[in-house]
Motif scaffolding. Sequence first.
Motif, PDB file in Angstrom:
ATOM      1  N   THR A  10       0.724   8.812   4.420  1.00 23.64           N
ATOM      2  CA  THR A  10      -0.326   9.608   5.061  1.00 23.64           C
ATOM      3  C   THR A  10      -1.545   8.727   5.319  1.00 23.64           C
ATOM      4  N   PRO A  11      -2.207   8.948   6.438  1.00 29.08           N
ATOM      5  CA  PRO A  11      -3.419   8.170   6.732  1.00 29.08           C
ATOM      6  C   PRO A  11      -4.455   8.273   5.620  1.00 29.08           C
ATOM      7  N   ARG A  12      -4.586   9.460   5.045  1.00 20.28           N
ATOM      8  CA  ARG A  12      -5.566   9.604   3.969  1.00 20.28           C
ATOM      9  C   ARG A  12      -5.154   8.790   2.745  1.00 20.28           C
ATOM     10  N   GLY A  13      -3.863   8.834   2.397  1.00 22.91           N
ATOM     11  CA  GLY A  13      -3.399   8.080   1.238  1.00 22.91           C
ATOM     12  C   GLY A  13      -3.654   6.588   1.386  1.00 22.91           C
ATOM     13  N   LEU A  14      -3.390   6.049   2.572  1.00 23.21           N
ATOM     14  CA  LEU A  14      -3.664   4.632   2.808  1.00 23.21           C
ATOM     15  C   LEU A  14      -5.160   4.349   2.746  1.00 23.21           C
ATOM     16  N   ALA A  15      -5.958   5.282   3.281  1.00 24.62           N
ATOM     17  CA  ALA A  15      -7.409   5.093   3.265  1.00 24.62           C
ATOM     18  C   ALA A  15      -7.953   5.116   1.838  1.00 24.62           C
ATOM     19  N   GLU A  16      -7.408   5.985   1.005  1.00 22.31           N
ATOM     20  CA  GLU A  16      -7.839   6.044  -0.394  1.00 22.31           C
ATOM     21  C   GLU A  16      -7.638   4.698  -1.081  1.00 22.31           C
ATOM     22  N   PHE A  17      -6.519   4.044  -0.762  1.00 22.43           N
ATOM     23  CA  PHE A  17      -6.259   2.734  -1.350  1.00 22.43           C
ATOM     24  C   PHE A  17      -7.133   1.667  -0.704  1.00 22.43           C
ATOM     25  N   ALA A  18      -7.179   1.649   0.618  1.00 23.99           N
ATOM     26  CA  ALA A  18      -7.868   0.579   1.343  1.00 23.99           C
ATOM     27  C   ALA A  18      -9.369   0.589   1.126  1.00 23.99           C
ATOM     28  N   GLN A  19      -9.958   1.749   0.865  1.00 25.38           N
ATOM     29  CA  GLN A  19     -11.408   1.823   0.706  1.00 25.38           C
ATOM     30  C   GLN A  19     -11.895   1.164  -0.588  1.00 25.38           C
ATOM     31  N   GLY A  25     -11.717  -1.853  -1.410  1.00 24.03           N
ATOM     32  CA  GLY A  25     -12.324  -3.159  -1.169  1.00 24.03           C
ATOM     33  C   GLY A  25     -11.617  -3.896  -0.055  1.00 24.03           C
ATOM     34  N   LYS A  26     -12.196  -5.015   0.333  1.00 25.63           N
ATOM     35  CA  LYS A  26     -11.621  -5.800   1.420  1.00 25.63           C
ATOM     36  C   LYS A  26     -10.218  -6.298   1.082  1.00 25.63           C
ATOM     37  N   LYS A  27      -9.987  -6.624  -0.177  1.00 29.87           N
ATOM     38  CA  LYS A  27      -8.660  -7.094  -0.586  1.00 29.87           C
ATOM     39  C   LYS A  27      -7.613  -6.009  -0.350  1.00 29.87           C
ATOM     40  N   GLN A  28      -7.926  -4.786  -0.763  1.00 26.86           N
ATOM     41  CA  GLN A  28      -6.976  -3.686  -0.590  1.00 26.86           C
ATOM     42  C   GLN A  28      -6.780  -3.348   0.887  1.00 26.86           C
ATOM     43  N   GLU A  29      -7.858  -3.391   1.648  1.00 27.49           N
ATOM     44  CA  GLU A  29      -7.736  -3.125   3.077  1.00 27.49           C
ATOM     45  C   GLU A  29      -6.856  -4.174   3.746  1.00 27.49           C
ATOM     46  N   ALA A  30      -7.034  -5.425   3.335  1.00 26.38           N
ATOM     47  CA  ALA A  30      -6.225  -6.506   3.900  1.00 26.38           C
ATOM     48  C   ALA A  30      -4.747  -6.341   3.531  1.00 26.38           C
ATOM     49  N   LEU A  31      -4.470  -5.836   2.339  1.00 24.41           N
ATOM     50  CA  LEU A  31      -3.078  -5.611   1.933  1.00 24.41           C
ATOM     51  C   LEU A  31      -2.415  -4.554   2.809  1.00 24.41           C
ATOM     52  N   VAL A  32      -3.156  -3.490   3.113  1.00 23.62           N
ATOM     53  CA  VAL A  32      -2.602  -2.457   3.990  1.00 23.62           C
ATOM     54  C   VAL A  32      -2.334  -3.035   5.372  1.00 23.62           C
ATOM     55  N   GLU A  33      -3.277  -3.808   5.887  1.00 26.89           N
ATOM     56  CA  GLU A  33      -3.082  -4.423   7.203  1.00 26.89           C
ATOM     57  C   GLU A  33      -1.883  -5.365   7.193  1.00 26.89           C
ATOM     58  N   ARG A  34      -1.740  -6.094   6.101  1.00 27.49           N
ATOM     59  CA  ARG A  34      -0.606  -7.022   5.976  1.00 27.49           C
ATOM     60  C   ARG A  34       0.712  -6.273   5.975  1.00 27.49           C
ATOM     61  N   LEU A  35       0.755  -5.167   5.264  1.00 22.11           N
ATOM     62  CA  LEU A  35       1.980  -4.371   5.232  1.00 22.11           C
ATOM     63  C   LEU A  35       2.290  -3.800   6.614  1.00 22.11           C
ATOM     64  N   LYS A  82       7.240   5.007  -4.199  1.00 21.97           N
ATOM     65  CA  LYS A  82       7.157   6.223  -5.017  1.00 21.97           C
ATOM     66  C   LYS A  82       5.925   7.024  -4.632  1.00 21.97           C
ATOM     67  N   ASP A  83       6.147   8.286  -4.367  1.00 21.42           N
ATOM     68  CA  ASP A  83       5.074   9.217  -4.005  1.00 21.42           C
ATOM     69  C   ASP A  83       4.256   8.733  -2.809  1.00 21.42           C
ATOM     70  N   GLY A  84       4.865   7.907  -1.967  1.00 26.63           N
ATOM     71  CA  GLY A  84       4.174   7.437  -0.780  1.00 26.63           C
ATOM     72  C   GLY A  84       3.071   6.427  -1.048  1.00 26.63           C
ATOM     73  N   LYS A  85       3.049   5.814  -2.217  1.00 28.41           N
ATOM     74  CA  LYS A  85       1.972   4.888  -2.585  1.00 28.41           C
ATOM     75  C   LYS A  85       2.257   3.488  -2.043  1.00 28.41           C
ATOM     76  N   TYR A  86       2.201   3.367  -0.725  1.00 29.53           N
ATOM     77  CA  TYR A  86       2.545   2.084  -0.101  1.00 29.53           C
ATOM     78  C   TYR A  86       1.481   1.022  -0.314  1.00 29.53           C
ATOM     79  N   GLY A  87       0.225   1.408  -0.431  1.00 35.36           N
ATOM     80  CA  GLY A  87      -0.807   0.423  -0.702  1.00 35.36           C
ATOM     81  C   GLY A  87      -0.562  -0.273  -2.024  1.00 35.36           C
ATOM     82  N   ARG A  88      -0.301   0.516  -3.045  1.00 37.08           N
ATOM     83  CA  ARG A  88      -0.016  -0.061  -4.371  1.00 37.08           C
ATOM     84  C   ARG A  88       1.286  -0.851  -4.343  1.00 37.08           C
TER      85      ARG A  88
END
Length: 635
Positions: free
Chosen positions: A151-160, A162-172, A189-195
Motif C-alpha cells: 500500500t502507498p501508505r505502508g511504504l510512506a510510513e517506512f520511507a518517512q 529518513g533518507k536511508k529508508q526512502e532510498a531503500l524503497v526507491e531501490r526496491l 510478511k504483512d506487506g512490509k516491503y520496506g523492512r
Amino acid sequence: MKSLFCYVVAMIMLWTTQAWSAAPKAQPPVPLTPEGEKLMARYAAMFDELRAEIEKSLPAVDPAAKEAFVGAYQAEAAATAAELKAFRETFSAKDKQAAAKAHEEAKAALAGATAKAEPVVASVLEAVGSYLASDALDAKLVKAAVLAQATPRGLAEFAQQGKKQEALVERLLGDAQLMREMLAADGAKDGKYGRAMEIFAAINDASSKANAGLFRRLAVAVSVEHAVPIPQANPEASTDAPAVVDPVKRYLHYEKAFLDGELDPAFEYLSAWEYRHVVNSDAPDEILAWGREMLRNYRPDHIRNENLGWRYSIAVKTDVKYGSQDVKYDLPTLQKYQNIINNGGVCGRRAFFGRFILRCFGIPTVARPQSGHAALARWTPKGWVINLGAGWRTGWTDFGQDPDFLVMTQARRNQNVYLEVQRAHWIADVLGEKRAFGFNAAPSGFWNGVALYRQRAIASESASLALGPLGEDIAESSESKEAVPVENTRISDADLKIVVDRTGVITIPAIALSKPTGNSSQFLRMRGFYGGVQLHCVRDFKNPQELEYTVEVPQAGTYSLVMDVVTVQSGQKLLLTVNNVQQPEEITVPYTVGRWDRTPPVKITLVEGRNGLRFTRPAASGGLTIKQLTLQPVK
C-alpha cells in the motif's frame, strides 16, 4: 480432556504460525509526517498509473464469458468447501450412515459443478494463457503488485523515517528482478516491503555471497519472512537475550551451516518460498546449531534415514514422549526445544519439536493442525507429507484448508510454469481482488479464479502423488505399532576389538556386547556421524534393559570404570553387576543435553582372565548413546 488440550494447542499453532497474507493485518496506522504525506501521494500516483497500464494491457475476454467464468468458479468453490465439510463430518457424526450419504451427495454436487465449469474455464484459460506465460509486462506488473500489497501508505510510513529508508524503497521499486523474486516467494510478511528491502540490503552488506545462486534465494526468503519480527524463544533464565530473531544473523547462520556441510543435501536446491519455511524458527541460532549437534551425537541414524518423510523428525517418535506430566520439570536454564525432548509433552510440543529439528537441518515445514490435534507438514523431494497426524483433507495450514496447500505445493514443483499462477494472482492484487489460495477459500474474483484453475491444471500435469501421513498412530501416544527401521550397519572385527594398552588401560567399544548380540529393538549398533561406532539404548517406557560385556583382564585388581555417553533426557542411571558376585553398583548417567560426556568414575574389582560386566537400565529410562567403556587400573 486430552483431546481438548490438543485442540487448544492446535488453535494456538494456527494463530501463531507466521504466514504471509496478501492484505496487511489491521494495525494502528503510523501517523504520517508532511513528508510522509507527500511520499504516499507519490506512491499512490505511481500505483494508479501502473494499474491503468496493466488494465489496458489485459487480454480481451468477452464480458458474458467473464461473468459465466466467475459464476462457475464461485459455484465450484462453494461445492468444494461443502464436500470437504461433509467428508470431515463422516468422522465425527453419530449417524455414520447418514453422514456417508450426505458426503456422497456432496461429492456428486461437486462433480456436477466441476463438469459444468470445464468448458467455460477452458475457454477463458485459452484466452489468457499466452498473456500469463509471457514475462513482457513483468517489470510493471511486479511493481504494481508490490505497491498493492505494501500500500502507498505502508511504504510512506517506512520511507518517512529518513533518507536511508526512502532510498531503500526507491531501490526496491527500481529493481524488477528483486521484486519478482520477493513476490514469487509469496511476498513480504504483512506487506512490509520496506523492512524486507532493509533486511535484504543488510544481508548483502554482511555477506559477499548473498547476491547469487542459492544464497540469494536464501537472502530473499529471510528478508520477506522476517519483515515482521519473529519473537525469539529464549530460556527463561536468559533475561537479557534478544527479544526477536536477528534476520541478518539468521541468514549468516544458514549460510555457514550449508558451507560447513551441516544441512540436508536437498537444501541447495530449494526455492526461496521453501527457504522461508526453514528460516522462520523461533529458536535462537545457537539452539538450531545445538539441534544438529545433538542429533549427530545422539541418533546419527536419524540423519541417514532413507525414508525421507521421516528423516530427522522421527526423533519425535523415538524420543519425545507423549504426556504433559513432566512438563513441570522444564528447566529455566534450558531452551524450549531442549526441555521438550527431555520432558515430552502432548501433541503441540511434539509438533513444535518436529518442526524445530527439521528446520535445524534445512527442511521446510509448516504447522498443520486438525480438529483437536496439532501436527506438521514437511517437504520431501517427492512432495509434502504430514507427520504426527491424519492424512490430507483432515486439517489446515496457514494458507487455508490443507487440500489447497497440497495442490499449491504440487504446482510449485514447476516454478517456471507456476509463475503463470502468480501473475494471475498479482493482477488480482492490483485490481483489488481478495486473495484466495484455493477452492476451499471464500470465492474471489475473476483473476484469482484464473490463478486457481491454472494452479490445479499444473498440479495435475505434474502427476504428483498425495503422500500418506507418517506417525499417525503416535499422534497422541508414545507407543507405536509401526517398528522404527533399524539401520543396516556393517560391523567389522576391528570395530569390536577390545584394546589393552601398555599401561593396562582397557578400552571396550560399546557395541562389543556379549549379550545381546547384533541389533535388536532395544540396542542399536550404528556408525557415529564423525566416524567410529556407537551403541544406542532406546528409550523404553515399560521394561528394564540388560546389556553384558565379557572382557579379558591381564591383571587382577581395582579398576576405575567410565563410559563416554550422550543423553537428551535427565535422571538416568545404570546398575552394574560384576561377575555375578557383587551387589549392583549404581552409576549415575549424566544429563549431557545432547553432547558427549563421561560418567563419574566407579571403582570395581576384576579378576585376572575373563570378567563379566552386566548393566541394567531400569524401566522408563531415557535414551542412552554409548561410545566406549574405559577401565583404568587404580594404583
